[in-house]
Design a protein around this motif. Structure first.
Motif, PDB file in Angstrom:
ATOM      1  N   ARG A   1      54.714  58.033  27.960  1.00  0.00           N
ATOM      2  CA  ARG A   1      53.884  56.944  28.466  1.00  0.00           C
ATOM      3  C   ARG A   1      54.038  55.627  27.723  1.00  0.00           C
ATOM      4  O   ARG A   1      53.698  54.575  28.236  1.00  0.00           O
TER       5      ARG A   1
ATOM      6  N   PRO B   1      51.845  55.738  32.938  1.00  0.00           N
ATOM      7  CA  PRO B   1      50.773  55.531  31.963  1.00  0.00           C
ATOM      8  C   PRO B   1      49.444  55.335  32.699  1.00  0.00           C
ATOM      9  O   PRO B   1      49.427  55.183  33.922  1.00  0.00           O
ATOM     10  N   VAL B   2      48.362  55.328  31.956  1.00  0.00           N
ATOM     11  CA  VAL B   2      47.038  55.153  32.549  1.00  0.00           C
ATOM     12  C   VAL B   2      46.831  53.654  32.798  1.00  0.00           C
ATOM     13  O   VAL B   2      46.101  52.981  32.087  1.00  0.00           O
ATOM     14  N   SER B   3      47.510  53.133  33.806  1.00  0.00           N
ATOM     15  CA  SER B   3      47.589  51.681  34.029  1.00  0.00           C
ATOM     16  C   SER B   3      47.543  51.369  35.515  1.00  0.00           C
ATOM     17  O   SER B   3      48.542  50.977  36.116  1.00  0.00           O
TER      18      SER B   3
ATOM     19  N   GLY C   1      45.563  57.256  25.615  1.00  0.00           N
ATOM     20  CA  GLY C   1      45.770  56.936  27.035  1.00  0.00           C
ATOM     21  C   GLY C   1      45.065  55.646  27.414  1.00  0.00           C
ATOM     22  O   GLY C   1      45.614  54.810  28.151  1.00  0.00           O
TER      23      GLY C   1
ATOM     24  N   VAL D   1      38.507  55.775  32.273  1.00  0.00           N
ATOM     25  CA  VAL D   1      39.255  55.567  31.031  1.00  0.00           C
ATOM     26  C   VAL D   1      39.180  54.095  30.625  1.00  0.00           C
ATOM     27  O   VAL D   1      39.429  53.209  31.447  1.00  0.00           O
TER      28      VAL D   1
ATOM     29  N   ALA E   1      47.490  62.146  27.171  1.00  0.00           N
ATOM     30  CA  ALA E   1      46.540  61.695  28.190  1.00  0.00           C
ATOM     31  C   ALA E   1      46.724  62.675  29.337  1.00  0.00           C
ATOM     32  O   ALA E   1      47.779  62.724  29.961  1.00  0.00           O
ATOM     33  N   SER E   2      45.760  63.454  29.586  1.00  0.00           N
ATOM     34  CA  SER E   2      45.823  64.632  30.460  1.00  0.00           C
ATOM     35  C   SER E   2      47.135  65.399  30.224  1.00  0.00           C
ATOM     36  O   SER E   2      47.349  65.867  29.115  1.00  0.00           O
ATOM     37  N   HIS E   3      48.030  65.489  31.199  1.00  0.00           N
ATOM     38  CA  HIS E   3      49.209  66.348  31.023  1.00  0.00           C
ATOM     39  C   HIS E   3      50.385  65.632  30.360  1.00  0.00           C
ATOM     40  O   HIS E   3      51.423  66.230  30.136  1.00  0.00           O
ATOM     41  N   MET E   4      50.238  64.335  30.071  1.00  0.00           N
ATOM     42  CA  MET E   4      51.392  63.556  29.625  1.00  0.00           C
ATOM     43  C   MET E   4      51.358  63.268  28.127  1.00  0.00           C
ATOM     44  O   MET E   4      50.401  62.674  27.615  1.00  0.00           O
TER      45      MET E   4
ATOM     46  N   HIS F   1      43.116  69.430  28.751  1.00  0.00           N
ATOM     47  CA  HIS F   1      42.411  68.178  29.037  1.00  0.00           C
ATOM     48  C   HIS F   1      40.956  68.411  29.453  1.00  0.00           C
ATOM     49  O   HIS F   1      40.066  67.722  28.979  1.00  0.00           O
ATOM     50  N   VAL F   2      40.752  69.368  30.324  1.00  0.00           N
ATOM     51  CA  VAL F   2      39.398  69.590  30.816  1.00  0.00           C
ATOM     52  C   VAL F   2      39.109  71.093  30.884  1.00  0.00           C
ATOM     53  O   VAL F   2      39.991  71.885  31.183  1.00  0.00           O
TER      54      VAL F   2
ATOM     55  N   ASP G   1      47.188  72.019  30.779  1.00  0.00           N
ATOM     56  CA  ASP G   1      46.714  70.636  30.797  1.00  0.00           C
ATOM     57  C   ASP G   1      46.880  70.113  32.216  1.00  0.00           C
ATOM     58  O   ASP G   1      47.995  69.818  32.631  1.00  0.00           O
ATOM     59  N   VAL G   2      45.770  70.007  32.930  1.00  0.00           N
ATOM     60  CA  VAL G   2      45.827  69.572  34.330  1.00  0.00           C
ATOM     61  C   VAL G   2      47.090  70.066  35.039  1.00  0.00           C
ATOM     62  O   VAL G   2      47.928  69.278  35.468  1.00  0.00           O
ATOM     63  N   GLY G   3      47.191  71.355  35.131  1.00  0.00           N
ATOM     64  CA  GLY G   3      48.257  71.943  35.931  1.00  0.00           C
ATOM     65  C   GLY G   3      49.571  72.141  35.193  1.00  0.00           C
ATOM     66  O   GLY G   3      50.472  72.785  35.710  1.00  0.00           O
ATOM     67  N   VAL G   4      49.710  71.579  34.005  1.00  0.00           N
ATOM     68  CA  VAL G   4      50.976  71.706  33.294  1.00  0.00           C
ATOM     69  C   VAL G   4      50.788  72.618  32.091  1.00  0.00           C
ATOM     70  O   VAL G   4      49.811  72.511  31.351  1.00  0.00           O
TER      71      VAL G   4
ATOM     72  N   SER H   1      52.320  66.541  37.915  1.00  0.00           N
ATOM     73  CA  SER H   1      51.382  67.658  37.794  1.00  0.00           C
ATOM     74  C   SER H   1      50.744  67.885  39.148  1.00  0.00           C
ATOM     75  O   SER H   1      50.129  66.993  39.704  1.00  0.00           O
ATOM     76  N   PRO H   2      50.918  69.068  39.691  1.00  0.00           N
ATOM     77  CA  PRO H   2      50.401  69.321  41.032  1.00  0.00           C
ATOM     78  C   PRO H   2      48.882  69.339  41.111  1.00  0.00           C
ATOM     79  O   PRO H   2      48.308  69.265  42.177  1.00  0.00           O
ATOM     80  N   TRP H   3      48.231  69.370  39.982  1.00  0.00           N
ATOM     81  CA  TRP H   3      46.808  69.650  39.945  1.00  0.00           C
ATOM     82  C   TRP H   3      45.948  68.567  40.570  1.00  0.00           C
ATOM     83  O   TRP H   3      45.054  68.811  41.357  1.00  0.00           O
TER      84      TRP H   3
ATOM     85  N   TYR I   1      40.363  49.239  38.934  1.00  0.00           N
ATOM     86  CA  TYR I   1      41.083  48.388  37.987  1.00  0.00           C
ATOM     87  C   TYR I   1      42.176  47.574  38.693  1.00  0.00           C
ATOM     88  O   TYR I   1      42.690  46.619  38.137  1.00  0.00           O
TER      89      TYR I   1
ATOM     90  N   GLU J   1      46.619  52.201  27.411  1.00  0.00           N
ATOM     91  CA  GLU J   1      47.511  51.755  28.485  1.00  0.00           C
ATOM     92  C   GLU J   1      46.777  50.927  29.526  1.00  0.00           C
ATOM     93  O   GLU J   1      47.392  50.399  30.452  1.00  0.00           O
TER      94      GLU J   1
END
Ligand SMILES: Cc1ncc(C[n+]2csc(CCOP(=O)(O)OP(=O)(O)O)c2C)c(N)n1
Ligand SMILES: [Mg+2]
Lengths: 348, 329
Positions: free
Chosen positions: A205, B60-62, A166, A136, A197-200, A263-264, A271-274, B36-38, B92, A169
Motif C-alpha cells: 500500500r 491503499p485506503v484512499s 492504513g 478510517v 490495513a485489513s488484508h493488505m 482484522h475483525v 484477514d478479511v478473506g485472506v 480479497s473476496p470477502w 471521502y 493513506e
C-alpha cells in the motif's frame, strides 16, 4: 520498498524482557495489571463473538495493548481522546468501566454510548474519551479541532488522535497534520503501525513502511518506538505530551506493533478473506508486550508467577462479573431511535 | 432452455465484470478489497487471478484519490470501474464525483465525458450502525450529470452494470448485499444503451401501484403476494434508473390504479420516494387519485446498532402490507 522501520518490524527481534529504564517498578506493576485487563477483556469479547452472543463486528487490538497503556498514563480526564474502529483498549486504558464497554458491545442501554453505538462507536467523556468511529481516519481532524479548542480555552489540556498505518493513506490525515502544526494545536498523534490495513500488508500500500515520515514532512516533533514495549511507549509519549501541554504544538508517536487476531472478529488465521501467515503471527506473539514486562518485573524481584496467576484469576472474575451484569441489562427503549437524533426534542 | 444459465445476483455481477474485461481492454477495476473476496461477496471472485493485478487494482485506503484517478483515467480514454465496498466509505470521494465527474462534460461544452462507473455497495444490518449502513442514492440522483442505477433483479445486476460501464457518462451503480442470494436463469448478454433504460412494471396489478428500487423492489414483490391473499391486486414498478429520472411508467400505472405507495430504503426528507410522488402528482389528474400517495421510508434517524432498534429500523414486508391495507380500508 523502503524498509525504514528496519529492526522494529522484524518479528524475530525484541522478544526479551523490556528495559525498565528507571521507571519505578510499582508503576510498572500497575501497568502490567492494565495490560492483562485489556488483553483478557478483548479475549473475552473474541470468545463471546465466536459463540454468537455479540451480534456486531468486534475489531480486537490484542497484542497492541502497550500503546494505549503507555500513552494513557500521561493523560487526565479533561484531555480529549479520539479513537478508531479498534478502540476497546484506548477506552479501557483511560480507566473506563469494563461493564460500560461490555454493555455497549451488546447494545444495552447501560453501555458507554447508551447502547446506540456498539463496539465501533465508543464514548466515555467522563474519562476523556470523546469518541471512536469506524470510518478510517474519521476522527483525526476532529481531534485537531478539540486540541485547537483547548488552546482557545486557555487550558493545558491536549487531544490524542489514535489511528493506524492504513489511515495514513487518507488525505484527511495529511491535512490534519499540516493544520495542527500551523495552529500549534496541542495534540498527540498516535499511529499504531501494525503493518496491516485489513488484508493488505503495508508493503502493498505504501512505498515505505515508516509512518513517521509524515511527521517529518510537517515539521512535527516525533518518536518511533517498539509498540510492544510499554516502557518505551510511555517514555516517548511523556515527552511529546509534555511539549504539547507546554504550548510547543503537536507531537507524533509511531508505535510499531502487530495484531494477533485478524482484522475483525475472533479468528487469527484469516484477514478479511485472506489467509494470514501463522508463522508471522507466532513470531509476533513471542514479542508479547505482557510477557516482556512480566519477565522484566520478575527479574527485578518484584513479581512472580504465583502473583501473576492470582492477578489473572482476579481479573477473570471482574470480567465475568461485568459481562453477566451487561448480559442481564436492558436494551434501549424503542423511543430512543428518534430521541437521540437531535439535542433538542422540540422543548427548547 | 439450453442458452439459459443460472446466476445469483452476486455471480451475475461477476459475469458482467468478466464480460467487460474480456471485451474491452480499456476497462480496469480499482478499489479496496479487490484481492480479497470477502468484502464484495461472490461478485468479484478471482478477477485478480484471471485478469491480473494491473487491471484489478486493490488500493491503499484512499477513496478520494482512487475515485479522482478514475475520473482522470476516463478522460484519457479508459473505462474505469471504481469499487467502494460500502457506500459510506465513498463520502471521502464526493468532490471527485460531484464537482468533477458530474460537471465535466457540461463545463467543457460537451467535448469530454468522464465515462467512469462507480460501483457503490449498500451493506447494512448486523449491528454495524450509523457509518456502515447508508443508502445515499437520493443524494446522487439530485446531481445533474450523474446517471444513477440500482438493479433489483439478477438480470439487471448483470446487464445494467455492462450498460453503465459502456455509457459515456459517469454512472453510480449501486448494488445491495441483501440481494446477493437472489437467483434467476439468464440468457446470454445483450448490450443495451443505458440512456434507453428506465423504470419498468415488473408485476401487473390493478388496485394499487407500489414502487420500489433495488432491495425495496424485492420487498414490494414479496408484499404483492401477501396482498393478493387479502384480495388486493398490486402493480409493482421497479425504478432501476434514478437519474435522469423518467416517471412516465409510474404515471401510467397510477392513472390505472389511482393509488401510489413508494418504498425506499433511504430517508424521507428530500428523498427518492418524495421525488417519485411529486413527479406523478404533477402529471396525474386529481380525479384519478383514490388515495393520497404514501412514502414508506426509513425512520428519520441514523442506523442504530442495538439489535432491538435495528429490528424496527429497516422496512419489512409487514410494514408495507399494513400501510397499504390501512390506506385503502
Ligand atoms: C473510509 C473507510 N474506508 C475503508 C474502510 C474499511 N476499513 C475498515 S478498517 C480498515 C483498515 C484500517 O487500517 P489501519 O488504519 O491500519 O487500522 P487497523 O485496522 O490496522 O487497526 C479498512 C480499510 C473504512 N472503515 N472506512
Ligand atoms: Mg493497521
Amino acid at each position: 520498498m523502503m524498509h525504514m522501520l528496519d529492526k522494529l518490524s522484524d518479528p524475530e527481534l525484541f522478544h526479551d524482557p523490556v528495559d525498565i529504564n528507571g521507571v519505578p517498578t510499582g508503576l510498572l506493576v500497575d501497568q502490567l495489571r492494565d495490560l492483562v485487563l485489556l488483553r483478557m477483556a478483548e479475549q473475552h469479547l473474541a470468545a463471546m463473538r465466536k459463540d454468537g452472543l455479540i451480534g456486531g463486528p468486534v475489531h480486537l487490538g490484542v497484542g497492541q495493548e502497550a500503546i494505549a497503556v503507555g500513552v494513557s498514563k500521561w493523560l487526565r480526564n479533561s484531555d480529549r481522546v479520539f479513537g478508531t474502529h479498534r478502540s476497546h483498549s484506548h477506552l479501557l486504558a483511560l480507566g473506563s468501566s469494563l461493564h460500560g464497554l461490555f454493555a455497549e458491545v451488546l447494545g444495552k442501554e447501560t453501555g458507554h454510548s447508551r447502547g446506540m453505538g456498539g463496539s465501533m462507536h465508543l464514548y466515555d467523556r467522563s474519562n476523556g474519551f470523546y469518541g471512536a468511529v469506524p470510518i478510517v481516519a474519521g476522527t483525526v481532524s476532529l481531534a485537531v479541532g478539540a486540541a485547537m479548542a483547548a488552546r482557545l480555552q486557555a487550558t493545558d489540556d491536549i487531544a490524542v488522535a489514535y489511528f493506524g498505518d492504513g489511515a495514513c493513506e487518507e488525505g484527511i490525515v495529511h491535512e490534519s497534520l499540516n493544520l495542527s502544526k500551523i495552529t500549534k494545536a496541542p495534540i498527540l498523534f498516535v499511529v499504531e503501525n501494525n503493518l496491516f490495513a485489513s488484508h493488505m500488508h503495508v508493503t502493498q500500500r505504501q512505498p515505505s513502511d515508516s509512518m513517521v515520515r509524515f511527521a517529518h514532512a510537517n515539521g512535527i516533533s516525533s518518536a518511533v518506538v517498539d509498540g510492544n514495549d510499554v516502557v518505551a511507549v510511555q517514555n516517548s509519549a511523556r515527552k511529546l505530551i509534555q511539549e504539547a501541554r507546554d504550548g510547543k504544538g503537536p507531537g507524533y508517536l509511531e508505535a510499531v506493533t502487530y495484531r494477533w487476531y485478524g482484522h475483525v472478529d475472533w479468528r487469527d488465521d484469516i484477514d478479511v478473506g485472506v489467509k494470514r501467515s501463522m508463522d508471522d503471527v507466532q513470531k509476533w506473539r513471542a514479542r508479547d508486550p505482557i510477557k516482556r514486562l512480566k519477565h522484566a518485573l520478575i527479574n527485578e524481584g518484584c513479581w512472580d508467577e504465583l502473583r501473576h496467576d492470582e492477578l489473572c484469576v482476579k481479573l477473570k472474575n471482574e470480567i465475568d462479573h461485568a459481562w453477566e451484569r451487561a448480559m442481564s441489562d436492558s436494551y434501549p427503549d424503542e423511543s430512543k431511535l428518534l430521541d437521540y437524533v437531535y439535542a433538542s426534542l422540540g422543548d427548547d | 432452455m439450453s442458452t439459459l444459465k443460472e446466476f445469483s445476483y452476486g455471480t451475475a455481477i461477476l459475469s458482467a465484470f468478466e464480460y467487460l474485461l474480456d471485451h474491452y481492454p480499456e476497462v480496469f477495476v480499482i478499489g479496496q478489497g479487490l484481492w480479497s473476496p470477502w468484502y464484495v461477496g461472490n461478485s468479484m471472485t478471482d478477477l485478480d487471478k484471471k485478469y491480473g493485478i494491473e487491471r484489478i487494482i486493490d488500493t491503499p485506503v484512499s477513496e478520494a484519490a482512487c475515485t479522482g484517478a478514475a475520473v482522470g483515467a476516463s478522460l484519457a480514454g479508459m473505462k474505469p470501474i471504481v469499487v467502494h465496498p460500502r457506500m459510506d466509505f465513498m463520502l471521502y470521494a464526493m468532490d471527485a464525483i460531484v464537482n468533477q465527474a458530474a460537471k465535466w462534460s457540461h463545463m467543457v461544452g460537451g467535448q469530454a465525458h468522464p465515462g467512469l462507473t462507480i460501483r457503490a455497495i449498500i451493506n447494512r444490518g448486523g449491528e454495524q450502525g450509523a457509518q456502515h449502513s447508508q443508502a445515499l442514492h437520493s443524494w446522487f440522483a439530485h446531481i445533474p450529470g450523474l446517471r444513477v442505477v440500482m438493479p433489483a433483479t439478477v438480470a439487471d445486476a448483470r446487464d445494467l452494470l455492462i450498460a453503465s460501464v459502456l455509457s459515456p457518462d459517469p454512472v453510480i451503480y449501486i448494488d445491495d448485499r441483501w440481494l446477493y442470494e437472489q437467483t434467476e436463469y439468464l440468457p446470454p448478454v445483450k448490450i443495451r444503451g443505458l440512456s434507453q433504460e428506465g423504470p419498468r412494471v415488473i408485476a401487473d396489478g390493478s388496485d394499487v401501484t407500489i414502487v420500489g428500487t433495488s432491495y425495496s423492489t424485492k420487498l414490494a414483490l414479496d408484499s404483492k403476494h401477501v396482498l393478493a391473499e387479502k384480495g388486493i391486486s398490486a402493480e409493482i414498478v421497479d425504478l432501476r434508473v434514478l437519474n435522469p429520472f423518467d416517471a412516465e411508467i409510474v404515471i401510467q400505472s397510477v392513472n390505472k390504479t389511482g393509488r401510489l405507495f413508494v418504498v425506499d430504503g433511504g430517508w424521507r426528507n428530500c428523498g427518492m420516494a418524495g421525488e417519485v410522488i411529486a413527479s406523478v402528482a404533477e402529471n396525474v389528474p386529481a380525479e384519478r387519485w383514490k388515495n393520497t400517495p404514501v412514502r414508506i421510508t426509513l425512520p428519520d434517524a441514523p442506523a442504530p446498532t442495538s439489535r432491538v432498534l435495528e429490528k424496527i429500523y429497516y422496512i419489512g414486508v409487514d410494514q408495507i402490507t399494513a400501510t397499504v391495507q390501512k390506506a385503502i380500508a
